[in-house]
Design a protein around this motif. Sequence first.
Motif, PDB file in Angstrom:
ATOM      1  N   ALA A 108       0.731  -1.294  -0.063  1.00  0.00           N
ATOM      2  CA  ALA A 108      -0.091   0.045  -0.024  1.00  0.00           C
ATOM      3  C   ALA A 108       0.830   1.253   0.024  1.00  0.00           C
ATOM      4  N   LEU A 109       2.092   1.118   0.141  1.00  0.00           N
ATOM      5  CA  LEU A 109       3.140   2.273   0.182  1.00  0.00           C
ATOM      6  C   LEU A 109       4.049   2.426  -1.000  1.00  0.00           C
ATOM      7  N   ASP A 110       3.527   1.533  -2.065  1.00  0.00           N
ATOM      8  CA  ASP A 110       4.252   1.767  -3.275  1.00  0.00           C
ATOM      9  C   ASP A 110       3.363   2.557  -4.322  1.00  0.00           C
ATOM     10  N   PHE A 111       4.094   2.814  -5.416  1.00  0.00           N
ATOM     11  CA  PHE A 111       3.372   3.814  -6.336  1.00  0.00           C
ATOM     12  C   PHE A 111       4.217   3.483  -7.571  1.00  0.00           C
ATOM     13  N   GLU A 112       3.352   2.848  -8.560  1.00  0.00           N
ATOM     14  CA  GLU A 112       3.770   2.566  -9.895  1.00  0.00           C
ATOM     15  C   GLU A 112       5.016   1.595  -9.627  1.00  0.00           C
ATOM     16  N   GLY A 113       4.825   0.662  -8.964  1.00  0.00           N
ATOM     17  CA  GLY A 113       5.899  -0.386  -8.878  1.00  0.00           C
ATOM     18  C   GLY A 113       7.292  -0.091  -7.907  1.00  0.00           C
ATOM     19  N   ALA A 114       7.227   1.064  -7.469  1.00  0.00           N
ATOM     20  CA  ALA A 114       8.414   1.468  -6.591  1.00  0.00           C
ATOM     21  C   ALA A 114       7.999   1.996  -5.229  1.00  0.00           C
ATOM     22  N   ALA A 115       8.615   1.774  -4.102  1.00  0.00           N
ATOM     23  CA  ALA A 115       8.351   2.119  -2.870  1.00  0.00           C
ATOM     24  C   ALA A 115       8.456   3.537  -2.615  1.00  0.00           C
ATOM     25  N   ILE A 116       7.386   4.018  -1.872  1.00  0.00           N
ATOM     26  CA  ILE A 116       7.459   5.423  -1.578  1.00  0.00           C
ATOM     27  C   ILE A 116       8.331   5.859  -0.367  1.00  0.00           C
ATOM     28  N   ALA A 117       9.298   6.805  -0.411  1.00  0.00           N
ATOM     29  CA  ALA A 117      10.060   7.097   0.494  1.00  0.00           C
ATOM     30  C   ALA A 117       9.382   8.095   1.570  1.00  0.00           C
ATOM     31  N   VAL A 118       8.605   7.394   2.357  1.00  0.00           N
ATOM     32  CA  VAL A 118       7.622   7.932   3.182  1.00  0.00           C
ATOM     33  C   VAL A 118       8.218   8.879   4.245  1.00  0.00           C
ATOM     34  N   SER A 119       7.903  10.085   4.327  1.00  0.00           N
ATOM     35  CA  SER A 119       8.459  11.085   5.347  1.00  0.00           C
ATOM     36  C   SER A 119       7.432  11.439   6.429  1.00  0.00           C
ATOM     37  N   GLY A 120       6.202  10.940   6.266  1.00  0.00           N
ATOM     38  CA  GLY A 120       5.152  11.651   7.167  1.00  0.00           C
ATOM     39  C   GLY A 120       3.734  10.794   6.737  1.00  0.00           C
ATOM     40  N   HIS A 121       2.780  10.895   7.578  1.00  0.00           N
ATOM     41  CA  HIS A 121       1.670  10.291   7.115  1.00  0.00           C
ATOM     42  C   HIS A 121       0.638  10.889   8.078  1.00  0.00           C
ATOM     43  N   THR A 122      -0.615  10.977   7.409  1.00  0.00           N
ATOM     44  CA  THR A 122      -1.949  11.432   8.130  1.00  0.00           C
ATOM     45  C   THR A 122      -3.083  10.850   7.651  1.00  0.00           C
ATOM     46  N   TRP A 123      -4.046  10.288   8.530  1.00  0.00           N
ATOM     47  CA  TRP A 123      -5.003   9.460   8.448  1.00  0.00           C
ATOM     48  C   TRP A 123      -6.455  10.446   8.255  1.00  0.00           C
ATOM     49  N   SER A 124      -7.410  10.194   7.476  1.00  0.00           N
ATOM     50  CA  SER A 124      -8.723  10.719   7.987  1.00  0.00           C
ATOM     51  C   SER A 124      -9.500  10.104   9.158  1.00  0.00           C
ATOM     52  N   PRO A 125     -10.313  11.022   9.501  1.00  0.00           N
ATOM     53  CA  PRO A 125     -10.786  10.248  10.805  1.00  0.00           C
ATOM     54  C   PRO A 125     -11.704   8.999  10.552  1.00  0.00           C
ATOM     55  N   ASP A 126     -12.240   8.515   9.506  1.00  0.00           N
ATOM     56  CA  ASP A 126     -12.654   7.117   9.291  1.00  0.00           C
ATOM     57  C   ASP A 126     -11.962   6.226   8.640  1.00  0.00           C
ATOM     58  N   ARG A 127     -10.722   6.856   8.898  1.00  0.00           N
ATOM     59  CA  ARG A 127      -9.779   5.592   8.163  1.00  0.00           C
ATOM     60  C   ARG A 127      -9.779   5.139   6.693  1.00  0.00           C
ATOM     61  N   ARG A 128     -10.296   6.096   5.881  1.00  0.00           N
ATOM     62  CA  ARG A 128     -10.770   5.607   4.479  1.00  0.00           C
ATOM     63  C   ARG A 128      -9.321   6.243   3.788  1.00  0.00           C
TER      64      ARG A 128
END
Length: 748
Positions: A108-128
Motif C-alpha cells: 500500500a506504500l508503493d506507487f507505480e511499482g516503486a516504494a514511496i520514501a515516506v517522510s510523514g503520514h496523516t489518516w482521515s478520521p474514518d480511516r478511509r
Amino acid sequence: MRHCNLLTSATTIRAFTLALILPLTLPFADSRADDRPPLPLEPIFSGPDFHTERLRDVQWDPDGSGFTFLRTSASGGAADNGAESARVLIFRHDLETGREEPAVPAAALDFEGAAIAVSGHTWSPDRRFLLLDGPRERTWDSVFQGPHYVVDVATGTVSALDGGNTQLRNVQLSPAGRHVGFVRDNNLFITDLVSGDTRAVTTDGNADIFNGIFDYGSTEFGFRNAWHWSPDGSKIAFWRLDATEVPVWNMIDQLGKYPEVRPMKYPNTGEKHAVNRIGVYDLANGETTWMDTGDNPNDYIPRIDWSRRSDTLAIQRLSRDHDRLDLLLADTTTGASRVIVTDTDPAWIEITRDLTFFSEQDAFVWTSEKSGYRHAYRYDYDGNETRLTSGDWEISSLLTVDEANGWLYFTGKKDGFINQHVYRVSLEGGDVEKLSESDGWTTWAFSPDHNLVIETWSDASTPPRTVLRRPGGDVVRTLIENDLPGLAKYAVPNPEFLTFETDDGITLNAYMIKPPGFDPSKRYPVVSYGYGNAGSQMVVNRWGSARGAQRDLWHRHMAAQGYLVWCMDNRTTAGRGKQAYNLTYGEYGKWAVLDQVQGATYLRSLPFVDPERIGFWGWSGGGYLAAALMTKGAPHFQVGVSVAPVIDLINYQAVGVERWMDQLDVNPEGYAAVNLENFADRLEGDLLLIHGTGDENVKFAFTLQFADSLIKAGKQFDMMVYPNEHHGIEGARQHVYTKIANYFHDKL
C-alpha cells in the motif's frame, strides 16, 4: 532613547576582574582509568554506535485504542549489493496489548511499482484515506517540498497528488478527511479526495506575492506553514504576503559552468518587510473574506489560530518595534475584528506557540511575561483574565489543556534552570504540581483524550528513553530504551554541572567535561563553547538530539583527546525572567561577551587549567560571540573558531534584529558598537572563520565583510568555505567538526 549605555570599547571588558569565586555546586567526580578506547570522531556522524531511535510522526487512533508511527525496516527487497534495502513502513502500537504490527501492507506504500520514501503520514478520521508525505527536498532558499500520495484504503489504490508534482509545499489533510490543501508556485489549492477535483484558492501568487507560504523574512518567527484548516474543515485561513517592495538578496551558486544567481526576498534591518493580509476561504461558496487587521503596513502578523468554531479566528498583531502585541478575534463571515488582549514590554515581546483554545467553551489559555516571568492566564472571549500561575520562575511552553478534568499541563523551570520538568495546574488556578520524577529533560505528548502520554526523558549521561504512562500516574510500558552500543564500546566522559559567581554577584550555570583518566595535578588546555542570545540555553541536563547530539558527542571526543571542555550560560539566558533577557536590548552581545570573559577568568583560577591555552568556538549567534571574544574580548582567549557568524546587524534580517536592537535610526550607536568590523584591529590570537556559501540565514557576506576588515587592519586569520552549504552545513557535518578539531589541535 530607552537603552542603557552601550559597550563601545574592549577596554571596558579588560577592566573586569573576578571577585571571590563560589565553590562548585557539584564536586568533580574522580575519573578512573578506563580500558575502553577513547571516543573517536567517525562513529559520532555515521554508523549505529550512537544512533538514537525515536517515535516518528505519531498519529493517534480516533478512539484512543492505539497510535501509528513510522519505522524503518529492512523489507524492501534486494539492494544493489544483494542485501535487503531499508524502507519506511507504518506501524501501529496497540495500547491494550503493546503489540506493534504494520498498519497497512507494504504494497500500500508503493506507487507505480516503486516504494514511496515516506517522510510523514496523516489518516482521515474514518480511516478511509491515508495521506503520505513522500521524500522531502530542501530548496536552496530553505523551503521543504516534495511529492505526496493518497491511499484509498477502501479500494487499495494509491494516487499521486497534483499529478505527482514534486514541488508541493505545506500539504495538509482536512479535519474531516475529504480534502487536501497544498501550496504550489505561491498559490493555495484544494483537492477533493472523493472526486479528485482540484480548485485554486488563490491565483495571484508569483515572485512577489506569497499565498499560504511565508517569504523568508517572515520565517524568523519560527513558523513555516502559512495556512490552517478550520476545526470542521469548512474554511481555510491563510496569509497573503505582498513582498513587492522587499529588497532582493542575490545568492550565487558558482559550482556550475556559469554562476547561477538565486534572488531571495530578504528585508534587512530598517527596510520594508512584506505587507500581511489574512484571508478566510469558504469551501461552500468559494469566496475569500479578508480579515480586518488594521491599516499599518509595518505591523507583523506572526500567528493566527482558529478558535473552537469556524466563525472565529484569533489573530496576533505585533508592532514593528516588537513592544506591543494585540490579540484580535475576527468574525470570519464579515471580516470584522476586535482587540481583546494587549501585551506590552519595554523591550520586546517574544512570540510563542502557547495560545490554546478550549473545545467546549469560549475560553483560551495564553502566556505572558508581563509579571517579569512567563506565566499562564485564562481568558474568555471578552478578554476577562484569570491568572493561573505565578512566582519567580518561568513556564517554558504549554503542552495541553485537559478541559474535561480541569488541568493545564506545561513544562517549566520551577525547580531549577538546567532541568525540564512537566507540571500541571488547575484551570481555576492554585498550586502547581510537578509530575515528572527525575532530574533531566522530560517531554510529554498527550493522547487526544488526555488519559495517556508518551514521555521521553534523558539526562546528560543517559540517552533518551521513551515510555507510555498515565499523567500523574504509573508507567504503562517502555517503548524505546536506546541502549547505545557506543557507550559500551568507547570511554565517553560526561558533563559535570557547576555554578560560579561573577564579580557583581550573579550566579551562572556551567558544565565541564574532563578527559578520561583526569589528573588534577596536570594542567589542561580548554575548549570553550557558547551561544549567549537572550533566552537561549546551552547548559542543560539532557542528551542532545540530532545535530545537538553530534555537537555534544564531539565535545566528549575532544575531552577524550585531552582537553577540558567548558560551556556556560550568561545572565541573559533561559530561566532568569524577562528583566534578565532585556539586558540584551539595544546592545546585542554585551553581556554574552562580559560573562564569557568572567568565565575565562574563573577557569584560570583552577589549578588544573593551563591559563595560556583557552580556546572558544561557536555557531551563528555563537559564531558572533567567538569573533567578539577574539576582538572586543581580547586577550582572554588564545584560539577562536567562528562558524556562520553574524557580524554587522545592519545587514541581518529585520525581524531577528529589531526586537533586540530597536530601529536603526533610533539606536545607531548601538548598531555601531555591535558591528565587529569596527573592532577588527583588536584581533589577538588565532581565529578561524567558517561559513557555507549557501547560508540563507546568516549570509556568507558577513564572513567576507569581516575578512575584508581584518585584512585592512593587517590581521592574519584562517578561513574555511563550504560551497552551497546551508546555515547548518548539513552536507558536511563530519568535515566541519574535523576541521574545528584539527584547528584546536594545531593552534591550542
